[in-house]
Design a protein around this motif. Structure first.
Motif, mmCIF file in Angstrom:
data_model
loop_
_atom_site.group_PDB
_atom_site.id
_atom_site.type_symbol
_atom_site.label_atom_id
_atom_site.label_comp_id
_atom_site.label_asym_id
_atom_site.label_seq_id
_atom_site.Cartn_x
_atom_site.Cartn_y
_atom_site.Cartn_z
ATOM 1 N N VAL A 1 -13.673 25.677 -21.579
ATOM 2 C CA VAL A 1 -14.911 26.062 -20.691
ATOM 3 C C VAL A 1 -14.807 27.917 -20.627
ATOM 4 C CG1 VAL A 1 -16.612 24.559 -21.407
ATOM 5 C CG2 VAL A 1 -16.115 24.820 -18.772
ATOM 6 N N LEU A 2 -13.987 27.865 -19.623
ATOM 7 C CA LEU A 2 -13.607 29.363 -18.962
ATOM 8 C C LEU A 2 -12.995 30.118 -20.165
ATOM 9 C CD1 LEU A 2 -12.967 28.366 -15.416
ATOM 10 C CD2 LEU A 2 -15.756 29.080 -16.346
ATOM 11 N N SER A 3 -12.917 31.531 -20.119
ATOM 12 C CA SER A 3 -11.723 32.851 -20.495
ATOM 13 C C SER A 3 -11.358 32.878 -19.948
ATOM 14 C CB SER A 3 -13.217 33.609 -20.709
ATOM 15 O OG SER A 3 -13.105 34.153 -19.585
ATOM 16 N N LEU A 4 -9.802 33.926 -20.742
ATOM 17 C CA LEU A 4 -9.169 34.106 -20.092
ATOM 18 C C LEU A 4 -9.390 35.384 -19.445
ATOM 19 C CD1 LEU A 4 -6.533 35.032 -19.710
ATOM 20 C CD2 LEU A 4 -6.589 36.392 -21.361
ATOM 21 N N ASP A 5 -10.642 36.418 -19.112
ATOM 22 C CA ASP A 5 -10.489 37.406 -18.403
ATOM 23 C C ASP A 5 -11.450 35.905 -17.345
ATOM 24 O OD1 ASP A 5 -10.241 39.238 -19.939
ATOM 25 O OD2 ASP A 5 -12.239 39.343 -20.466
ATOM 26 N N PHE B 1 -5.761 30.112 -23.679
ATOM 27 C CA PHE B 1 -6.657 30.741 -25.200
ATOM 28 C C PHE B 1 -6.122 31.163 -26.237
ATOM 29 C CE2 PHE B 1 -6.390 31.179 -20.285
ATOM 30 C CZ PHE B 1 -7.304 30.667 -20.272
ATOM 31 N N GLY B 2 -6.099 30.417 -27.016
ATOM 32 C CA GLY B 2 -6.088 30.538 -28.785
ATOM 33 C C GLY B 2 -4.193 30.090 -29.153
ATOM 34 N N GLU B 3 -3.485 30.848 -30.134
ATOM 35 C CA GLU B 3 -2.343 30.308 -30.101
ATOM 36 C C GLU B 3 -1.602 31.409 -30.272
ATOM 37 O OE1 GLU B 3 -1.652 27.622 -31.160
ATOM 38 O OE2 GLU B 3 -3.390 27.261 -31.306
ATOM 39 N N ALA B 4 -0.046 31.411 -30.556
ATOM 40 C CA ALA B 4 0.508 32.943 -30.317
ATOM 41 C C ALA B 4 0.276 34.289 -29.655
ATOM 42 C CB ALA B 4 2.161 32.716 -30.591
ATOM 43 N N TYR C 1 -2.007 37.864 -16.888
ATOM 44 C CA TYR C 1 -1.489 36.582 -15.604
ATOM 45 C C TYR C 1 -0.837 37.183 -14.882
ATOM 46 C CZ TYR C 1 -4.259 32.191 -16.441
ATOM 47 O OH TYR C 1 -5.095 31.272 -16.611
ATOM 48 N N ILE C 2 0.495 37.836 -15.072
ATOM 49 C CA ILE C 2 1.177 39.249 -14.849
ATOM 50 C C ILE C 2 0.568 40.249 -13.658
ATOM 51 C CG2 ILE C 2 3.656 40.914 -14.496
ATOM 52 C CD1 ILE C 2 4.611 38.903 -17.224
#
Length: 141
Positions: free
Chosen positions: A9-13, A39-42, A52-53
């Motif tokens: 339920v949490l987003s990438l942001d 958070f999705g496909e490729a 993340y980096i």
């Protein structure tokens, strides 16, 4: 850390913001961070890896679950086909290669043991290493 169930339920942001917050106070300690299913496909995994980096993570781990994901210790998980997970790992590996941190660690988590059994879990793990994973995390063993 967010006080919500581990069901995607949490987003990438939200994940990236938490990584930034933690990396500011850990004085350069390497952070090994959960990236759920990327958070999705490729294409989304490419963005996830870069985010993340840039946020200060030293590593991420991607799961081979289908969305919506479930906590690895809960029943009722569904897996993506190995080819889809390999595409995610390929995207993460390419993003890493073009990033400021070519030593960023990619971990592939497989939930196959609890869904398909030991043989398929080992087979998936080997495929994930060939697709670019540096580390394999076999959930539930």
């Amino acid at each position: 850390a967010a006080g919500v169930p581990d069901v995607g339920v949490l987003s990438l942001d939200q994940f990236s913001d938490k990584i930034k917050e933690i990396s500011r106070v850990t004085a350069g300690l390497p952070l090994f961070c959960d990236a759920d299913t990327g958070f999705g496909e490729a294409a989304n995994v490419t963005r996830t890896t870069i985010e993340y980096i840039d946020a200060g993570a030293a590593a991420l781990h991607l799961e081979d679950q289908a969305f919506p994901k479930r906590c690895g210790h809960l029943p009722g998980k569904a897996l993506v086909p190995p080819e889809a997970m390999c595409a995610r790992l390929g995207a993460a590996s390419a993003a890493r290669a073009g990033s400021r941190d070519p030593h960023f660690v990619l971990c592939a988590r497989t939930d196959a043991f609890g869904v398909e059994g030991m043989g398929p879990a080992v087979s998936r793990a080997a495929r994930y290493v060939r697709a670019g994973a540096d580390v394999v995390f076999p959930e539930g063993l």
